[in-house]
Design a protein around this motif. Structure first.
Motif, mmCIF file in Angstrom:
data_model
loop_
_atom_site.group_PDB
_atom_site.id
_atom_site.type_symbol
_atom_site.label_atom_id
_atom_site.label_comp_id
_atom_site.label_asym_id
_atom_site.label_seq_id
_atom_site.Cartn_x
_atom_site.Cartn_y
_atom_site.Cartn_z
ATOM 1 N N ILE A 95 32.973 30.086 -8.560
ATOM 2 C CA ILE A 95 33.530 31.427 -8.409
ATOM 3 C C ILE A 95 33.388 31.834 -6.951
ATOM 4 C CG2 ILE A 95 33.328 33.850 -9.070
ATOM 5 C CD1 ILE A 95 32.282 32.874 -11.802
ATOM 6 N N VAL A 96 34.486 32.303 -6.382
ATOM 7 C CA VAL A 96 34.492 32.719 -4.983
ATOM 8 C C VAL A 96 34.992 34.153 -4.912
ATOM 9 C CG1 VAL A 96 35.427 32.263 -2.686
ATOM 10 C CG2 VAL A 96 34.921 30.347 -4.208
ATOM 11 N N GLY A 97 34.311 34.963 -4.115
ATOM 12 C CA GLY A 97 34.733 36.337 -3.858
ATOM 13 C C GLY A 97 35.229 36.446 -2.427
ATOM 14 N N ARG A 98 36.467 36.931 -2.263
ATOM 15 C CA ARG A 98 37.067 37.050 -0.935
ATOM 16 C C ARG A 98 37.594 38.461 -0.709
ATOM 17 N NH1 ARG A 98 38.866 32.015 -2.701
ATOM 18 N NH2 ARG A 98 38.248 30.279 -1.367
ATOM 19 N N HIS A 99 37.520 38.870 0.530
ATOM 20 C CA HIS A 99 38.197 40.081 0.979
ATOM 21 C C HIS A 99 39.200 39.598 2.014
ATOM 22 C CE1 HIS A 99 38.959 44.213 2.007
ATOM 23 N NE2 HIS A 99 38.696 43.965 3.274
ATOM 24 N N GLY A 100 40.490 39.662 1.667
ATOM 25 C CA GLY A 100 41.508 39.040 2.515
ATOM 26 C C GLY A 100 41.253 37.538 2.541
ATOM 27 N N ASN A 101 41.205 36.973 3.739
ATOM 28 C CA ASN A 101 40.933 35.539 3.875
ATOM 29 C C ASN A 101 39.458 35.233 4.106
ATOM 30 O OD1 ASN A 101 43.617 34.779 3.556
ATOM 31 N ND2 ASN A 101 44.061 35.128 5.711
ATOM 32 N N GLU A 102 38.629 36.268 4.059
ATOM 33 C CA GLU A 102 37.208 36.106 4.376
ATOM 34 C C GLU A 102 36.383 35.932 3.096
ATOM 35 O OE1 GLU A 102 34.787 38.432 7.561
ATOM 36 O OE2 GLU A 102 34.840 39.630 5.716
ATOM 37 N N THR A 103 35.648 34.836 3.012
ATOM 38 C CA THR A 103 34.771 34.616 1.867
ATOM 39 C C THR A 103 33.543 35.495 2.005
ATOM 40 O OG1 THR A 103 35.523 32.339 1.580
ATOM 41 C CG2 THR A 103 33.382 32.895 0.629
ATOM 42 N N ARG A 104 33.231 36.236 0.950
ATOM 43 C CA ARG A 104 32.061 37.099 0.928
ATOM 44 C C ARG A 104 30.898 36.447 0.187
ATOM 45 N NH1 ARG A 104 33.511 42.353 2.455
ATOM 46 N NH2 ARG A 104 35.059 42.085 4.087
ATOM 47 N N PHE A 105 31.210 35.737 -0.899
ATOM 48 C CA PHE A 105 30.162 35.009 -1.618
ATOM 49 C C PHE A 105 30.813 33.908 -2.442
ATOM 50 C CE2 PHE A 105 31.567 37.589 -5.095
ATOM 51 C CZ PHE A 105 31.261 36.871 -6.229
ATOM 52 N N SER A 106 30.006 32.930 -2.812
ATOM 53 C CA SER A 106 30.462 31.891 -3.730
ATOM 54 C C SER A 106 29.307 31.550 -4.663
ATOM 55 C CB SER A 106 30.944 30.652 -2.970
ATOM 56 O OG SER A 106 29.906 30.114 -2.196
ATOM 57 N N ALA A 107 29.670 31.139 -5.846
ATOM 58 C CA ALA A 107 28.670 30.782 -6.853
ATOM 59 C C ALA A 107 29.136 29.553 -7.614
ATOM 60 C CB ALA A 107 28.454 31.941 -7.826
ATOM 61 N N LYS A 108 28.212 28.645 -7.828
ATOM 62 C CA LYS A 108 28.447 27.503 -8.711
ATOM 63 C C LYS A 108 27.551 27.728 -9.916
ATOM 64 C CE LYS A 108 29.748 24.423 -5.047
ATOM 65 N NZ LYS A 108 29.465 23.240 -4.269
ATOM 66 N N GLN A 109 28.179 27.703 -11.092
ATOM 67 C CA GLN A 109 27.458 28.001 -12.330
ATOM 68 C C GLN A 109 27.658 26.877 -13.331
ATOM 69 O OE1 GLN A 109 29.031 31.657 -13.926
ATOM 70 N NE2 GLN A 109 28.273 32.893 -12.232
#
Length: 147
Positions: A95-109
């Motif tokens: 799961i990746v959270g982005r604002h525009g083209n900028e990654t804010r966080f990522s999670a591997k679950q």
């Protein structure tokens, strides 16, 4: 076929700490809501019914997160969910959270299907495995693992 499930999420006051940025555990609340939406809308498996009537749980048993940059109240971040692997009893997600083209966080679950009656892991039920095949990186691998 698009194998990524996406959802925009508005960063609200309730997500933020006194510094005005997302308090990191709130990202996990957001990702849990994303998984629930994915089941309901992407997989077409009623999540509430799965939990309450079928008594099938889907706890996270492994979690790896990276927080790249803070998100602030009022921003909209796009959460994207990708299945990286489907096992006999487990589902690996990124799961990746982005604002525009900028990654804010990522999670591997890693999520594991469990019986909520016994508390033990169970094989992924056939209807869920079939629905997962639409998102799995190699759909034929699901049937190979189920044999």
């Amino acid at each position: 076929m698009n194998t990524t499930f996406e959802r925009p999420v508005r960063v609200r006051f309730q997500h933020c700490d006194p510094a005005g940025i997302v308090f990191f555990p709130q990202y996990l609340v957001m990702t849990n809501a994303l998984v629930e939406d994915w089941f309901n809308e992407g997989l077409r498996i009623d999540y509430a019914q799965m939990i309450a009537q079928r008594r099938i749980g889907l706890p996270i048993v492994k979690l790896d997160c990276e927080f790249s940059r803070p998100s602030q109240m009022g921003e909209t971040i796009t959460l994207s969910l990708t299945v990286t692997k489907v096992g006999r009893r487990s589902i690996n997600l990124e799961i990746v959270g982005r604002h525009g083209n900028e990654t804010r966080f990522s999670a591997k679950q890693v999520l594991v299907t469990t019986s909520l009656e016994s508390g033990t892991s169970i094989d992924i039920p056939d209807d869920i495995a079939s629905a997962l095949a639409r998102f799995a990186p190699q759909p034929e691998s699901i049937e190979a693992h189920r044999s």
